[in-house]
Write a protein that holds these residues in place. Structure first.
Motif, PDB file in Angstrom:
ATOM      1  N   UNK A  19      14.810 -11.821   6.387  1.00 58.20           N
ATOM      2  CA  UNK A  19      14.460 -12.504   5.387  1.00 58.20           C
ATOM      3  C   UNK A  19      14.670 -11.825   4.117  1.00 58.20           C
ATOM      4  N   UNK A  20      15.076 -12.692   3.020  1.00 59.66           N
ATOM      5  CA  UNK A  20      15.273 -12.180   1.568  1.00 59.66           C
ATOM      6  C   UNK A  20      14.064 -12.032   0.991  1.00 59.66           C
ATOM      7  N   UNK A  21      13.761 -10.769   0.515  1.00 54.30           N
ATOM      8  CA  UNK A  21      12.559 -10.448  -0.123  1.00 54.30           C
ATOM      9  C   UNK A  21      12.217 -11.300  -1.590  1.00 54.30           C
TER      10      UNK A  21
ATOM     11  N   UNK B 290       7.386  -5.672  -5.541  1.00 56.60           N
ATOM     12  CA  UNK B 290       7.884  -5.733  -4.174  1.00 56.60           C
ATOM     13  C   UNK B 290       8.546  -4.795  -3.716  1.00 56.60           C
ATOM     14  N   UNK B 291       8.313  -4.205  -2.489  1.00 55.68           N
ATOM     15  CA  UNK B 291       8.879  -3.034  -1.947  1.00 55.68           C
ATOM     16  C   UNK B 291       8.694  -3.068  -0.427  1.00 55.68           C
ATOM     17  N   UNK B 292       9.797  -2.957   0.371  1.00 54.55           N
ATOM     18  CA  UNK B 292       9.761  -3.278   1.763  1.00 54.55           C
ATOM     19  C   UNK B 292       9.497  -4.439   2.318  1.00 54.55           C
TER      20      UNK B 292
ATOM     21  N   UNK C  88       4.049  -6.581  -0.956  1.00 61.45           N
ATOM     22  CA  UNK C  88       3.389  -6.464  -2.069  1.00 61.45           C
ATOM     23  C   UNK C  88       2.785  -4.952  -1.971  1.00 61.45           C
ATOM     24  N   UNK C  89       3.342  -4.271  -2.876  1.00 65.50           N
ATOM     25  CA  UNK C  89       3.002  -2.774  -2.843  1.00 65.50           C
ATOM     26  C   UNK C  89       2.482  -2.058  -4.098  1.00 65.50           C
ATOM     27  N   UNK C  90       1.427  -1.272  -4.082  1.00 66.85           N
ATOM     28  CA  UNK C  90       0.704  -1.017  -5.573  1.00 66.85           C
ATOM     29  C   UNK C  90       0.847   0.602  -5.643  1.00 66.85           C
ATOM     30  N   UNK C  91       1.244   0.885  -6.642  1.00 70.77           N
ATOM     31  CA  UNK C  91       2.032   2.058  -7.255  1.00 70.77           C
ATOM     32  C   UNK C  91       1.305   2.811  -8.102  1.00 70.77           C
TER      33      UNK C  91
END
Length: 129
Positions: free
Chosen positions: A4-6, A41-43, A46-49
């Motif tokens: 799927x497309x992120x 958006x990563x991988x 939802x990613x929090x950096x």
């Protein structure tokens, strides 16, 4: 298996969800946002950096995963966290009807941020950088 497309943005990620998954992700997101982490958006998640990846939310067909890099160190706060993967990762699996208190999400997030501040980016440390 078709890829799927992120989502184009965190807001688009949430907007694409429906039902209990959307409600739960909105609640998790609201609790996490108080930590002032960068939300991306990563991988496909939802990613929090902070200094590196700190935590993630992944909505799947029948579950929502709340994962923490270094989450194995957070199991005293939330015993349902299950270890797995690299970087001391641990993940909480939530299905329809499962709950986690907002205060617990905030405690987990604060503890994860403290570990990130103290120890740095887990992905660089694991590579010896």
């Amino acid at each position: 298996m078709k890829k799927s497309v992120p989502a184009a943005s965190p807001d688009a990620y949430v907007a694409a969800l429906t039902g209990w998954r959307r409600t739960l992700v909105q609640e998790l997101r609201a609790a996490i946002r108080s930590a002032r982490l960068d939300e991306v958006i990563k991988w496909g998640n939802l990613v929090y950096l902070g200094n590196g990846p700190v935590l993630m939310i992944r909505a799947e067909g029948e579950r929502v995963l709340l994962g923490f890099w270094r989450g194995q160190r957070l199991r005293e706060i939330e015993p349902r966290l299950r270890p797995g993967g690299k970087y001391e990762m641990a993940t909480l699996e939530l299905r329809s009807g499962d709950r986690i208190a907002t205060a617990t999400v905030r405690r987990l997030t604060a503890a994860a941020v403290a570990l990130d501040t103290e120890m740095g980016d887990p992905t660089k440390i694991a590579r010896g950088r």
